[in-house]
Enzyme design. Structure first.
Site, PDB file in Angstrom:
ATOM      1  CE  LYS A  64      79.343  80.915  54.136  1.00  0.00           C
ATOM      2  NZ  LYS A  64      78.814  79.917  53.217  1.00  0.00           N
ATOM      3  NE  ARG A  98      84.717  78.297  50.724  1.00  0.00           N
ATOM      4  CZ  ARG A  98      83.945  79.373  50.636  1.00  0.00           C
ATOM      5  NH1 ARG A  98      84.273  80.464  51.269  1.00  0.00           N
ATOM      6  NH2 ARG A  98      82.838  79.336  49.920  1.00  0.00           N
ATOM      7  NE  ARG A 150      73.741  83.183  45.818  1.00  0.00           N
ATOM      8  CZ  ARG A 150      74.575  82.673  46.714  1.00  0.00           C
ATOM      9  NH1 ARG A 150      74.498  83.035  47.974  1.00  0.00           N
ATOM     10  NH2 ARG A 150      75.472  81.780  46.373  1.00  0.00           N
ATOM     11  NE  ARG A 167      78.793  83.620  43.870  1.00  0.00           N
ATOM     12  CZ  ARG A 167      78.902  83.186  45.122  1.00  0.00           C
ATOM     13  NH1 ARG A 167      78.355  83.869  46.103  1.00  0.00           N
ATOM     14  NH2 ARG A 167      79.542  82.073  45.384  1.00  0.00           N
ATOM     15  NE  ARG A 216      79.975  77.818  45.198  1.00  0.00           N
ATOM     16  CZ  ARG A 216      78.871  78.540  44.982  1.00  0.00           C
ATOM     17  NH1 ARG A 216      78.235  78.450  43.833  1.00  0.00           N
ATOM     18  NH2 ARG A 216      78.408  79.335  45.910  1.00  0.00           N
TER      19      ARG A 216
END
Ligand code: ADP
Length: 285
Positions: free
Chosen positions: A13, A88, A127, A139, A150
């Site tokens: 995204k 969300r 990532r 993160r 998640r």
């Protein structure tokens, strides 16, 4: 142009939002980024969100709705925006509908990036590695354990939005397993076919819509007032493809729903397996 990008963590995204921003001169509104900035700045919202985010939970609806309500008032959002990571939950989507209705603004489309769950853990791990290599902080929620959580949140709270926007004839589904470049091209092509882009932004339709394009451009619905226009201009292959794909999707819907349930279950299993593997790999390091 006002768009929503919908997809699980790691679906691309953020990457696609940036590319759309670049091409169409609209702003990317990422609630994740805004919340991370609030955490870093130690604002009251940041303090409230910090723990929740680190654990892979969802920040309360009223907090994120408040953030977005303020943000879309800013002058740079007047030309249009791409929402990334918002809404969300169904209550967030309802709040957004209400916000837009009050401001007499129209949502052009919701682009769903569909990906195999089993690929997501590897993508997020990559990532994290790239971030580390750049010497930046990774993160806190990009660990296999938190990602599993998640993903579970995505399945139970966010996936219902696919149905929500499909019913409202706003949903466009793109195969997020293609290369970044292909996904961008596909998004631009279907937005062009929908007439969601201004005339100057229209992407030239491909000479002949490829089989692959036909397969991936699953246009579930068109914005309420567009069908007549689209039908009139249906001479272009892209429009034809979009139309055909639209029909095909409606016809196949029940079968697809069942398949989605099965694949979600499979995905959950695969995710657990990969998470275990990655945890082991980490332990070894
Ligand atoms: P992801 O890669 O999981 O899509 P984001 O950067 O969009 O990550 O979001 C990171 C975290 O920020 C989420 O796991 C959640 O805790 C919080 N968050 C972001 N957007 C929302 C939202 N719309 N509602 C609730 N929580 C959110």
């Amino acid at each position: 142009m006002r768009l929503i990008l919908l997809g699980p963590p790691g679906s691309g995204k953020g990457t696609q939002a940036q590319r759309l921003v670049h091409k169409h001169g609209i702003v990317q509104l990422s609630t994740g980024e805004m919340l991370r900035a609030a955490v870093a700045a130690g604002t009251p919202i940041g303090l409230q969100a910090k723990e929740i985010m680190a654990n892979g939970g969802l920040v309360p609806d009223e907090v994120v709705v408040g953030i977005i309500a303020d943000r879309i008032e800013e002058p740079d959002a007047k030309k249009g925006f791409i929402l990334d990571g918002f809404p969300r939950t169904v209550p967030q989507a309802e709040a957004l509908d209400e916000l837009l209705r009050k401001k007499h603004l129209k949502l052009d489309a919701v682009v769903e990036l569909r990906v195999n769950e089993s690929a997501l853990l590897a993508r997020v791990e990559k990532r994290a590695e790239e971030t580390r290599a750049r010497g930046e902080d990774v993160r806190l929620d990009d660990t296999p354990e938190v990602l599993t959580k998640r993903l579970a949140q995505y399945r139970s709270l966010t996936e219902p939005l696919i149905h929500y926007y499909s019913e409202r004839r706003k949903l466009l589904t793109v195969d997020g397993m293609m290369t970044i470049e292909h996904v961008t091209r596909e998004i631009n092509r279907i937005l062009g076919a929908l007439g969601a882009l201004g005339e100057e932004e229209q992407v030239k339709p491909a000479k002949k819509a490829s089989k692959g394009a036909r397969k991936t451009a699953k246009v579930a619905g068109k914005p309420a007032k567009k069908p007549a226009k689209v039908a009139k201009k249906a001479a272009s292959p892209a429009r034809k493809a979009a139309k055909a794909a639209s029909k095909a999707k409606v016809a196949k819907k029940p079968a697809k729903k069942a398949a989605r349930g099965a694949s979600a279950r499979k995905g959950a299993k695969a995710t657990k397996k990969v998470a275990k593997k990655l945890t082991k790999k980490r332990a070894k390091r």
